[in-house]
Design an enzyme around this catalytic site. Sequence first.
Site, PDB file in Angstrom:
ATOM      1  N   ASP A 131       0.671  -1.535  -0.146  1.00  0.00           N
ATOM      2  CA  ASP A 131       0.069   0.014  -0.061  1.00  0.00           C
ATOM      3  C   ASP A 131       0.788   1.292   0.089  1.00  0.00           C
ATOM      4  OD1 ASP A 131      -2.444  -1.268  -0.230  1.00  0.00           O
ATOM      5  OD2 ASP A 131      -3.044  -0.696   2.048  1.00  0.00           O
ATOM      6  N   ASP A 190       3.716  -9.250   9.514  1.00  0.00           N
ATOM      7  CA  ASP A 190       3.821  -7.724   9.151  1.00  0.00           C
ATOM      8  C   ASP A 190       5.212  -7.619   8.554  1.00  0.00           C
ATOM      9  OD1 ASP A 190       1.393  -7.032   9.961  1.00  0.00           O
ATOM     10  OD2 ASP A 190       2.199  -6.147  12.167  1.00  0.00           O
ATOM     11  N   ASP A 192       8.120  -6.082   9.520  1.00  0.00           N
ATOM     12  CA  ASP A 192       9.481  -5.987  10.222  1.00  0.00           C
ATOM     13  C   ASP A 192       9.431  -7.767  10.923  1.00  0.00           C
ATOM     14  OD1 ASP A 192       7.106  -5.495  11.549  1.00  0.00           O
ATOM     15  OD2 ASP A 192       8.271  -5.071  13.550  1.00  0.00           O
ATOM     16  N   ASP A 284      -7.341  -7.374  13.871  1.00  0.00           N
ATOM     17  CA  ASP A 284      -7.071  -8.747  14.197  1.00  0.00           C
ATOM     18  C   ASP A 284      -7.747  -9.418  15.483  1.00  0.00           C
ATOM     19  OD1 ASP A 284      -5.933  -6.818  15.736  1.00  0.00           O
ATOM     20  OD2 ASP A 284      -3.666  -7.322  15.407  1.00  0.00           O
TER      21      ASP A 284
END
Length: 527
Positions: A131, A190, A192, A284
């Site tokens: 995105d 994610d 990281d 989530d």
Amino acid sequence: MAAVGAVLPEQIAAMWEQVKAPVVVPLLRLSVAACLAMSVMLFVEKVYMSVVLVGVHLFGRRPDRRYRCDPIVAAGADNDDPELADANAAFPMVLIQIPMYNEREVYKLSIGAACGLSWPSDRVIVQVLDDSTDPVIKEMVQVECKRWERKGVRIKYEIRDNRVGYKAGALREGMKHGYVRDCDYVAIFDADFQPDPDFLARTIPFLVHNPDIALVQARWKFVNANECLMTRMQEMSLDYHFKVEQEVGSSTHAFFGFNGTAGVWRISAMNEAGGWKDRTTVEDMDLAVRAGLKGWKFVYLGDLMVKSELPSTFKAFRYQQHRWSCGPANLFRKMLVEIATNKKVTLWKKIYVIYNFFLVRKIIGHIVTFVFYCLVVPATVLIPEVEIPRWGYVYLPSIVTILNSIGTPRSLHLLIFWVLFENVMSLHRTKATLIGLLETGRVNEWVVTEKLGDALKLKLPGKAFRRPRMRIGDRVNALELGFSAYLSFCGCYDIAYGKGYYSLFLFLQSITFFIIGVGYVGTIVPH
């Protein structure tokens, strides 16, 4: 003129005495009673979780003993050989989703780790959901995806023309692609996060052999925990969350909040629960609660750790905490009736979700920390007619603090710093919680947590480091400075006119508010 100046303070003092006894004192006593009640609720919850945790370890209620998790083995020697495709049929199709947004510093880490997972190459698809609004970063991510594609990895680079729904929107759009229909499970990381190669081999068997399990969640391991004192404080809080809260939820009710990453979902369970929704900033947790109400079970693997990064700048950490505090409160507001009237789960599970999971941990825990220790206790110094029993301001907080420390034994010597820091952060968490409950203001604010990766080490090489110049407005936090002044005044008043019981705490807390108020916390990143 001098006479008027002398009379005015006397009039103010007289008005204060008239208001204090009938109004202020009863309100403060009511506040003390409410805070003591919430403190008892929090204390009971901490003790309950500690007892359960001890029981789990004593009686060996590990996931591999409660559920079948035999390794998936394929016939044949080389699982990646095209001629042995039938041998890989025992391995389910797995989709790996990596949502990202302008992740210049870490995109290679997550993509590389996902592409390096030990799983037959014809039974896994890596989906990068980009995105990014920076065209340079988008080009960099696309080039990285093509590089892995040339190595034989089935990797898809997906973009969209808007950011509707933020992360939830990106994940939802990712599930609409045709090739996803062939997948049985989806692992989410994610940008990281760096899973070890055996991640799928250790999680997927729980889903394959137990058709009632919807989610397998791994624990986070922090690669930059030692970067600064603020990251050490975060490690202490998150270690408690994973080692205690998640473990207890998994062991007792097979329910806990999905952490949004480092987990694997059964796609059919996600679809039955309604898929990704962007109505709150905790998509989530939203999905987990809906799936739990459908009767699906969750498993937490505390010995499976996935490397990740903690926010090391105070600004990034504050935005993250706003999202993590506002979202659950808002979700509780939206789902309370739905949870209470649900017919598919037991009464005890509904009580656990409403009372333990939401009310005590997500709402009361934030509010009582701020209101009691930063507002009510200092106020009782100014109004000595109201007293707090010793068990309320000494014994219960001490036990709760000790129980909180069991998650990170290596940081026991930092416990006092952690308490003072958490009290400051409770200001922002309480504000965010009230915004979520009342559904006002920044209720749907989503700011992506800044990740630095190795950028800071590369930009600040040892002796070449010079503290960057920053504008005062970038550093000063007026709200924290205001509370620092309030607590300092109460501390001085306690020494001058009170009994001096709280002065040490008030001065230490005031100093902590001041340090954070002038921005001297976390890592300062030059731009």
